[in-house]
Design an enzyme around this catalytic site. Sequence first.
Site, mmCIF file in Angstrom:
data_model
loop_
_atom_site.group_PDB
_atom_site.id
_atom_site.type_symbol
_atom_site.label_atom_id
_atom_site.label_comp_id
_atom_site.label_asym_id
_atom_site.label_seq_id
_atom_site.Cartn_x
_atom_site.Cartn_y
_atom_site.Cartn_z
ATOM 1 N N ASP A 1 0.880 -1.176 0.000
ATOM 2 C CA ASP A 1 0.000 0.000 0.000
ATOM 3 C C ASP A 1 0.913 1.220 0.000
ATOM 4 O O ASP A 1 1.589 1.505 0.989
ATOM 5 C CB ASP A 1 -0.878 -0.051 1.255
ATOM 6 N N TYR B 1 0.743 -0.241 15.021
ATOM 7 C CA TYR B 1 -0.268 -0.541 14.031
ATOM 8 C C TYR B 1 -0.094 0.307 12.780
ATOM 9 O O TYR B 1 -0.116 1.530 12.849
ATOM 10 C CB TYR B 1 -1.671 -0.315 14.610
ATOM 11 N N LYS C 1 -3.706 -3.452 8.307
ATOM 12 C CA LYS C 1 -3.732 -4.913 8.236
ATOM 13 C C LYS C 1 -2.773 -5.379 7.154
ATOM 14 O O LYS C 1 -2.404 -4.626 6.268
ATOM 15 C CB LYS C 1 -5.147 -5.377 7.891
ATOM 16 N N ASP D 1 -15.195 0.959 5.172
ATOM 17 C CA ASP D 1 -13.886 0.598 4.599
ATOM 18 C C ASP D 1 -13.856 -0.856 4.123
ATOM 19 O O ASP D 1 -12.821 -1.536 4.232
ATOM 20 C CB ASP D 1 -12.739 0.846 5.591
HETATM 21 O O1 LIG Z 1 -8.065 -0.687 7.888
HETATM 22 C C1 LIG Z 1 -7.827 0.363 7.348
HETATM 23 C C2 LIG Z 1 -6.611 0.592 6.562
HETATM 24 O O2 LIG Z 1 -5.917 -0.611 6.389
HETATM 25 P P1 LIG Z 1 -5.108 -0.892 5.059
HETATM 26 O O3 LIG Z 1 -4.367 0.375 4.721
HETATM 27 O O4 LIG Z 1 -6.069 -1.289 3.997
HETATM 28 O O5 LIG Z 1 -4.195 -2.022 5.442
HETATM 29 C C3 LIG Z 1 -8.752 1.505 7.451
HETATM 30 O O6 LIG Z 1 -10.026 1.047 7.874
HETATM 31 C C4 LIG Z 1 -8.214 2.586 8.386
HETATM 32 O O7 LIG Z 1 -7.804 2.032 9.608
HETATM 33 C C5 LIG Z 1 -9.276 3.686 8.646
HETATM 34 O O8 LIG Z 1 -9.690 4.246 7.415
HETATM 35 C C6 LIG Z 1 -8.702 4.814 9.514
HETATM 36 O O9 LIG Z 1 -7.551 5.296 8.908
HETATM 37 P P2 LIG Z 1 -6.742 6.556 9.470
HETATM 38 O O10 LIG Z 1 -7.649 7.736 9.351
HETATM 39 O O11 LIG Z 1 -6.369 6.251 10.890
HETATM 40 O O12 LIG Z 1 -5.576 6.636 8.552
#
Ligand SMILES: O=C(COP(=O)(O)O)[C@@H](O)[C@H](O)[C@H](O)COP(=O)(O)O
Length: 382
Positions: A11, A228, A231, A286
């Site tokens: 990502d 963190y 994922k 999400d």
């Molecule tokens: O799981 C998520 C991102 O994981 P990813 O990048 O797909 O591995 C999202 O749900 C974020 O945790 C959520 O959008 C909050 O994001 P922030 O605003 O803390 O960046």
Amino acid sequence: MKSTISVLKADIGSLAGHHMVHPDTIAVATKVLSEGKKQGIINDFYPTFVGDDMEFIISHNRGELDQKVHELVWNALKEAANKAKELGLYAAGQDLLSDSFSGNLKGMGPGIAEMEIEERPSEPFVVFMADKTEPGAFNLPLYKMFADPFNTAGLVIDPALHDGFKFEVLDVYEGESIALNTPEESYDLLALIGTPDRYIVRRIYRKQDNMLAAVVTTERLNLIAGKYVGKDDPAMIVRVQHGLPALGETLEAFTVPYLVAGWMRGSHYGPLMPVSQKDARATRFDGPPRLVGLGFNLKNGRLVGPSDLFDDPAFDEVRRNANIIADYMRRHGPFMPHRLEPQVMEYTTLPKVMERLKGRFTKEEGSKKAKASIYTSTESNE
Ligand SMILES: O=C(COP(=O)(O)O)[C@@H](O)[C@H](O)[C@H](O)COP(=O)(O)O
């Protein structure tokens, strides 16, 4: 000559939140990989994405964890991350945890699934890629594909599959692995892989000749980074047909939208929804966690394909069920079992919130402390 299939992913920033990869970032990465192809470092590649994860499916003859291939991909991801920064995309450079490349991509953030194989006369394979979940999410479908005769008819009917498969399982907390054979050790295998945040099926071999049949990305971003950072959205390569599960048997494993960990903030259980490439975008809460499957053939080290396997009305009912399950789970709001259990939440942002409550608890007269985590001793502190 042996061929290697590499699926390398990260990502590097996405459009409108953790939603989808921007086409301009794929374009700059493609330029870098095309140059590598011209130079003969790789034979072929297919750039794609699921949700906010950029994914490269690459064929070459340099073996697994090859420095040149990984450096090429690192450079492609860096260029893409720079483009993401320029466009102001969200979380630009998120999974690139190091400033400089050293040796290979292991431990640097990107997910890695690679298999060096003796190419069969016809070499069909599938790349499954998921967003908003974790590598252990593939435990259940892999068990169904390679060990469950109610899913894979070939396990009963085809003598080439009848002897079963060997599952290599990684304990991501202890950093150790174990190999278990099916069908004879199926119950032991299930005892482990039913805990998918800890025990991850990493590789599967056909038992009769040790032929490599499946490989899963097993990097754990949160354990690498120590905090963190999202994922570890997984990908896997599954070889199919001719003494392995048929293409349709691998896809059959995704006809139940089973619950996986991830979804919003990596903190919720939700149904894994198989979708076409065009629907590989994280939207509702999400998610829900999405899965794409691309079918290829490998011929003389080059990729033929892909076919967008879930772009098919045969999976409409699975998606409808996934949406019904998503509705049901969402109604639990912040409560378990929609929200993940506490020992898994340790790797999210929740502990920061809990920290604020420290010192506000008052001790109950005569109470004893009990250990809560299943990862430590289950005995209480008598
Ligand atoms: O799981 C998520 C991102 O994981 P990813 O990048 O797909 O591995 C999202 O749900 C974020 O945790 C959520 O959008 C909050 O994001 P922030 O605003 O803390 O960046």
